[in-house]
Design an enzyme around this catalytic site. Structure first.
Site, mmCIF file in Angstrom:
data_model
loop_
_atom_site.group_PDB
_atom_site.id
_atom_site.type_symbol
_atom_site.label_atom_id
_atom_site.label_comp_id
_atom_site.label_asym_id
_atom_site.label_seq_id
_atom_site.Cartn_x
_atom_site.Cartn_y
_atom_site.Cartn_z
ATOM 1 C CG ASP A 1 -0.262 0.052 2.527
ATOM 2 O OD1 ASP A 1 0.888 -0.422 2.623
ATOM 3 O OD2 ASP A 1 -0.853 0.568 3.500
ATOM 4 C CE LYS B 1 3.687 1.667 8.177
ATOM 5 N NZ LYS B 1 2.641 1.443 9.191
ATOM 6 C CG ASP C 1 2.194 1.788 4.875
ATOM 7 O OD1 ASP C 1 2.804 0.812 4.377
ATOM 8 O OD2 ASP C 1 1.366 1.674 5.795
ATOM 9 N NE ARG C 2 4.567 -2.198 6.627
ATOM 10 C CZ ARG C 2 4.687 -2.865 7.765
ATOM 11 N NH1 ARG C 2 5.847 -3.383 8.114
ATOM 12 N NH2 ARG C 2 3.649 -3.039 8.555
#
Length: 550
Positions: free
Chosen positions: A286, A383, A288-289
């Site tokens: 998704d 994130k 966010d990392r």
């Protein structure tokens, strides 16, 4: 439009974890399962008049079907407008930005993040509140309570909505003078514009044009379209600098987790000896990392946060300094050392990005991060993988140093917090719980015990007292702290869907620059043995090696 009240029976397993409700696709495909959870959420929120809802996800299997259900239920539950990412696609940080930019009531983020996708994989849903961040525990706890007693849900009889064409579709509401609008937006442009406002794109463009070689791996996930717009269209990178940038419902059959194990293709490119590229990065399902790699060099997420904090003033958005920093408890204390030198506050919170939201809303912190490959700032309330990649490129462009040189200079100034995380995935839940219970049973006897070079100072189960709203979060992870500042943390993860994931975090501070070159597994070998001895993990689970080491 008609509103249909549909009788239903509750499910007992709809307790949201640290990042919403995550289950196997087949679980979500059960009759009324998704509808029950969404209705429980809407009943908890008490939707006001003229409320706008953002909806989007990472494109995994079941994403498009779930969006149609949520649209129809939003119409029946008082929302007047739904903003949808084109094709149902919205990275998690982009969803946070859209919620904040358009000042919506909140948003539904459909993702199981770094978990595998496909028909036999995982699906997830979480709610983000009006500040763009994940719903706090007081909301998710109430949602779970309502899900256990729900008897009916409300849904409208809307036809399938075209979510692939940018524009608006209006429907007559249940009341004669009302309308319900579905607006499909190009959220890639919104997010790319935000990134361009934060970073020195001119400097990064010059870096990429200078012969600097990079590779970004989207892992067949949501950041592909964002990477093409930002790196190729706006920064002039070659298309060859991107890989796996076509989103796939099953992430190309891979595991969209940006670490040394699952990003194997990128790791081989970056650890190719003399043929390795200058810079490598990957993002997850998704978006966010992030994982940052230099030439034959891996940057731990804990070190990454510390380096970004130490060099923040090199980036236009943070040229006047940062208010403070925050890290999750399992994340190493490297960033704390930077905060001390900058004379700014640092906060230690439980795992879960929602805990950073209060601190950012109160202006207490600017940068924050988790050891689980998540880093971000107050520009959103999630994130943000691509943000971290651009931050690194901005720093490299200004300092004109390699990734490895930047890290080693940082360690020389601050010392090195040698750090590693060992994940034992899909352990039978009963066995995992027995490991935790065994460690807790030693809380009174461990302090004062000597294990090789280390003496235990204290043991506890981490509790967090939120300095902004006064809430208390207990049982956030077991800490074994040693007298020299080293530590071992044991924690059951809340992001898996099968069995239990037991994570062991190991950290030792090394001030001696002569030892900064050592591989983390070598430097932490004694502590790894101590962790296995204290936990009796091998004996209780039969697992002789971690699934993933980072």
């Amino acid at each position: 439009m008609k509103i249909i009240v549909t009788p239903s029976q509750p499910y007992s397993d709809q307790k949201p974890g640290t990042s919403g409700l995550r289950k196997k696709v087949k679980i979500f495909q059960q009759e009324h399962y998704l509808e029950n959870f969404v209705q429980s959420l809407f009943d908890t929120l008490v939707v006001p008049n003229d409320a706008v809802l953002v909806v989007g996800g990472d494109g995994r299997y079941h994403n498009r079907q779930a969006i149609q259900t949520i649209i129809s239920m939003a119409a029946a539950n008082g929302f007047t407008r739904v903003l949808i990412g084109q094709g149902g696609i919205l990275s998690t940080p982009a969803a946070s930005h859209v919620i904040r930019k358009y000042k919506t009531f909140g948003g539904m983020v459909l993702s199981a993040s770094h978990n595998q996708g496909g028909i036999h994989g995982d699906f997830g849903i979480k709610y983000n509140i009006g500040n763009g961040g994940p719903a706090p525990e007081k909301i998710t706890d109430e949602v779970f309570a309502k899900s256990k007693v729900i008897a009916e849900y409300k849904i409208s009889d809307l036809p399938l909505v075209d979510i692939d064409t940018i524009g608006e579709t209006q429907f007559a509401g249940a009341v004669s003078d009302q309308t319900f609008t579905v607006q499909v937006i190009d959220a890639v442009q919104d997010y790319a514009d935000l990134m361009q406002s934060l970073f020195d794109f001119k400097a990064i463009r010059q870096l990429l044009a200078s012969g600097f070689e990079m590779k970004f791996d989207a892992m067949h996930a949501v950041t592909g379209p964002y990477a093409k717009e930002i790196f190729v269209n706006r920064l002039g990178a070659s298309t060859d600098s991107l890989m796996n940038c076509e989103p796939s419902e099953d992430f190309g059959g891979g595991h969209p987790d940006p670490n040394l194990t699952y990003a194997e293709e990128l790791v081989k490119i970056m650890f190719a000896g003399e043929n390795a590229l200058d810079f490598g990065a990957a993002s997850d399902g998704d978006g966010d990392r992030n994982m940052i790699l230099g030439q034959n060099f891996f940057v731990t997420p804990s070190d990454s946060l510390a380096v970004l904090a130490a060099n923040a003033t090199l980036v236009p958005a943070y040229k006047n300094g940062i208010a403070g920093v925050a890290r999750s408890m399992p994340t190493s204390g490297a960033v704390d050392r930077v905060a001390a030198k900058l004379n700014i506050p640092s906060f230690e919170t439980p795992t879960g990005w929602k805990f950073f939201g209060n601190l950012m809303d109160a202006g207490q912190v600017t940068l924050c991060g988790e050891e689980s490959f998540g880093t971000s700032s107050s520009h959103v309330r999630e994130k943000d993988g691509l943000w971290a990649v651009l931050f690194w490129l901005n720093v490299i462009a200004v300092k004109q140093m390699s990734v490895e040189a930047i890290l080693k200079a940082h360690w020389l100034e601050y010392g090195r917090n040698v750090y590693s995380r060992h994940d034992y995935e899909a352990i039978p839940t009963e066995a995992a719980n027995s490991v935790i219970a065994h460690i807790k049973s030693q809380f009174s006897s461990l302090p004062g015990q000597v294990f090789g070079s280390y003496t235990v100072k204290l043991c506890d189960d981490f509790s967090y007292h939120d300095p902004i709203d006064g809430s208390v979060s207990n049982n956030q992870g077991i800490r074994v702290l040693f007298t020299d500042g080293s530590r071992i943390v044991f924690r059951l993860s809340g992001t898996g869907t099968e069995g239990a994931t037991l994570r062991i975090y190991l950290e030792a501070y090394e001030p001696d620059s002569a030892k900064h070159h050592l591989d983390a597994q070598v430097a932490l070998a004694e502590m790894i043995r101590i962790a296995l001895q204290i936990s009796q993990l091998v004996e209780k689970t039969g697992r002789v090696a971690p699934t993933v080491i980072t």
